[in-house]
Design a protein around this motif. Sequence first.
Motif, PDB file in Angstrom:
ATOM      1  N   GLY A  26      37.899  39.461  39.794  1.00  0.00           N
ATOM      2  CA  GLY A  26      37.244  40.703  39.675  1.00  0.00           C
ATOM      3  C   GLY A  26      37.314  41.742  41.026  1.00  0.00           C
ATOM      4  N   PRO A  27      36.995  41.490  42.102  1.00  0.00           N
ATOM      5  CA  PRO A  27      37.207  42.482  43.353  1.00  0.00           C
ATOM      6  C   PRO A  27      38.732  42.729  43.624  1.00  0.00           C
ATOM      7  CG  PRO A  27      35.681  40.636  43.962  1.00  0.00           C
ATOM      8  CD  PRO A  27      36.298  40.183  42.428  1.00  0.00           C
ATOM      9  N   GLU A  28      39.751  41.912  43.215  1.00  0.00           N
ATOM     10  CA  GLU A  28      40.710  41.982  43.340  1.00  0.00           C
ATOM     11  C   GLU A  28      41.458  43.234  42.442  1.00  0.00           C
ATOM     12  OE1 GLU A  28      45.150  39.871  43.129  1.00  0.00           O
ATOM     13  OE2 GLU A  28      43.495  38.663  43.627  1.00  0.00           O
ATOM     14  N   VAL A  29      41.098  42.908  41.069  1.00  0.00           N
ATOM     15  CA  VAL A  29      41.758  43.698  40.186  1.00  0.00           C
ATOM     16  C   VAL A  29      41.110  45.143  40.357  1.00  0.00           C
ATOM     17  CG1 VAL A  29      42.355  42.009  38.625  1.00  0.00           C
ATOM     18  CG2 VAL A  29      40.073  42.953  38.517  1.00  0.00           C
ATOM     19  N   ILE A  30      39.754  45.073  40.618  1.00  0.00           N
ATOM     20  CA  ILE A  30      38.975  46.549  40.815  1.00  0.00           C
ATOM     21  C   ILE A  30      39.764  47.163  42.005  1.00  0.00           C
ATOM     22  CG2 ILE A  30      37.011  47.536  41.768  1.00  0.00           C
ATOM     23  CD1 ILE A  30      35.481  45.319  40.405  1.00  0.00           C
ATOM     24  N   ILE A  31      39.935  46.521  43.034  1.00  0.00           N
ATOM     25  CA  ILE A  31      40.678  47.337  44.242  1.00  0.00           C
ATOM     26  C   ILE A  31      41.924  47.930  44.030  1.00  0.00           C
ATOM     27  CG2 ILE A  31      41.612  46.921  46.861  1.00  0.00           C
ATOM     28  CD1 ILE A  31      39.382  44.985  47.129  1.00  0.00           C
ATOM     29  N   GLU A 318      47.565  37.360  43.324  1.00  0.00           N
ATOM     30  CA  GLU A 318      48.494  37.090  42.160  1.00  0.00           C
ATOM     31  C   GLU A 318      47.740  37.840  40.936  1.00  0.00           C
ATOM     32  OE1 GLU A 318      48.787  32.861  41.534  1.00  0.00           O
ATOM     33  OE2 GLU A 318      49.787  32.658  43.600  1.00  0.00           O
ATOM     34  N   ALA A 319      46.505  38.318  40.984  1.00  0.00           N
ATOM     35  CA  ALA A 319      45.873  39.071  39.690  1.00  0.00           C
ATOM     36  C   ALA A 319      46.482  40.158  39.198  1.00  0.00           C
ATOM     37  CB  ALA A 319      44.370  39.197  39.810  1.00  0.00           C
ATOM     38  N   ASP A 320      46.683  40.467  38.008  1.00  0.00           N
ATOM     39  CA  ASP A 320      47.381  41.727  37.452  1.00  0.00           C
ATOM     40  C   ASP A 320      46.213  42.564  37.042  1.00  0.00           C
ATOM     41  OD1 ASP A 320      48.387  43.637  36.055  1.00  0.00           O
ATOM     42  OD2 ASP A 320      49.621  42.284  34.705  1.00  0.00           O
ATOM     43  N   PRO A 321      46.055  43.730  37.709  1.00  0.00           N
ATOM     44  CA  PRO A 321      45.206  44.760  37.374  1.00  0.00           C
ATOM     45  C   PRO A 321      45.485  45.440  36.040  1.00  0.00           C
ATOM     46  CG  PRO A 321      46.603  45.825  38.755  1.00  0.00           C
ATOM     47  CD  PRO A 321      47.063  44.443  38.597  1.00  0.00           C
ATOM     48  N   SER A 322      46.201  45.357  35.215  1.00  0.00           N
ATOM     49  CA  SER A 322      46.762  46.055  34.028  1.00  0.00           C
ATOM     50  C   SER A 322      45.436  46.340  32.961  1.00  0.00           C
ATOM     51  CB  SER A 322      47.860  45.486  33.314  1.00  0.00           C
ATOM     52  OG  SER A 322      49.063  45.520  34.099  1.00  0.00           O
ATOM     53  N   SER A 323      44.802  45.012  32.731  1.00  0.00           N
ATOM     54  CA  SER A 323      43.592  44.976  31.788  1.00  0.00           C
ATOM     55  C   SER A 323      42.560  45.823  32.281  1.00  0.00           C
ATOM     56  CB  SER A 323      43.311  43.567  31.470  1.00  0.00           C
ATOM     57  OG  SER A 323      42.041  43.591  30.376  1.00  0.00           O
ATOM     58  N   MET A 324      42.210  45.727  33.766  1.00  0.00           N
ATOM     59  CA  MET A 324      41.094  46.279  34.426  1.00  0.00           C
ATOM     60  C   MET A 324      41.532  47.907  34.352  1.00  0.00           C
ATOM     61  SD  MET A 324      38.272  46.919  35.847  1.00  0.00           S
ATOM     62  CE  MET A 324      37.528  45.332  36.427  1.00  0.00           C
TER      63      MET A 324
END
Length: 340
Positions: A26-31, A318-324
């Motif tokens: 969560g914190p990664e895709v938010i940032i 490695e997290a993709d933020p596209s969905s966020m």
Amino acid sequence: MNLHSEDETTYKPVIGITIGDINGIGPEVIIKTISEQKLYDYATIILYGHGKAFSHYKKILDLTNFSFYQFNSGDRLHEKKANVINCWEEDFEIKPGEENSEGGKYALAALQKAVEDLQNGVIDGVVTAPISKNNIQSGDFNFPGHTEFFTTTFGAKDSLMFLCNDRLRIGVATGHIPLMKIKEELTTERLTSKIDLMLKSLKKDFGIIKPKVAILGLNPHAGEDGLLGSEEKELIQPVINEFKEKGHLVLGPYPADGFFGNNTNSQFDGILAMYHDQGLIPFKTIAFEDGVNFTAGLPIVRTSPDHGTAFGIAGKNEADPSSMRAALYMALDIIRNRRE
């Protein structure tokens, strides 16, 4: 704290984003999502969590283009940076990838503060980062997930889990329940309510004047004219007929496999599946990267990415933020559609 203007040309919604589980992605895709400076031309952002958590992930992920404003009560919201509200005071340790009780406790603290601000009109909508449905359970959170939590908290008689992107919108008649309970939960009243919620949401939230909705069958081959089950003939078809008689474009029931296999889904504005996996498997196959989970039927706007905490890749950049990102911009679109 109200930055709203009555001038529609300058109106800029205030969006809250809850941190989710501090040990998940969560914190990664938010940032990664809110580091895009163009976002602040369209919205003012409040992050519900803790400055230490966001600073930690900024450092270990080397996301140097992210900065935030540590908001304190009485301050004016910063319009060009994310405003972080500390939702708990105690010291804490972040353990990326570990599912523990602290992750659940702090996810709930962020949710509770965001709810308070929604109720007080401080924010116009909320985007929720993923929680663990296991470690968040407590005396204050006894729900299968966010959808049920917000439905109860805001006193809605019913709501619709609505998975959306710009090409596909799928709702589910029954949500987070065991497969063996679907038949008893699938009643005329429930099906009628879910179709009604979908039609109203497509009009109010997505701006579709005359929505066309497909209803999927419950059984294989939509019951094969009663050979493989009677629910289509005895329950689903009569409800569809009632909506048709009222002038709505509600069609079905369709066999789910062929419906998606031959791309019939592209002909409809919304699709109602009878149970969770019937709807979410095709949705995530087709639209996982930019899919959004929207809770339709609430007096407030709530969206989230369509993925979970992904503890296995947390803290690894490695997290993709596209969905966020899609969830944030969909919340903005829905807020504006409702104002109009």
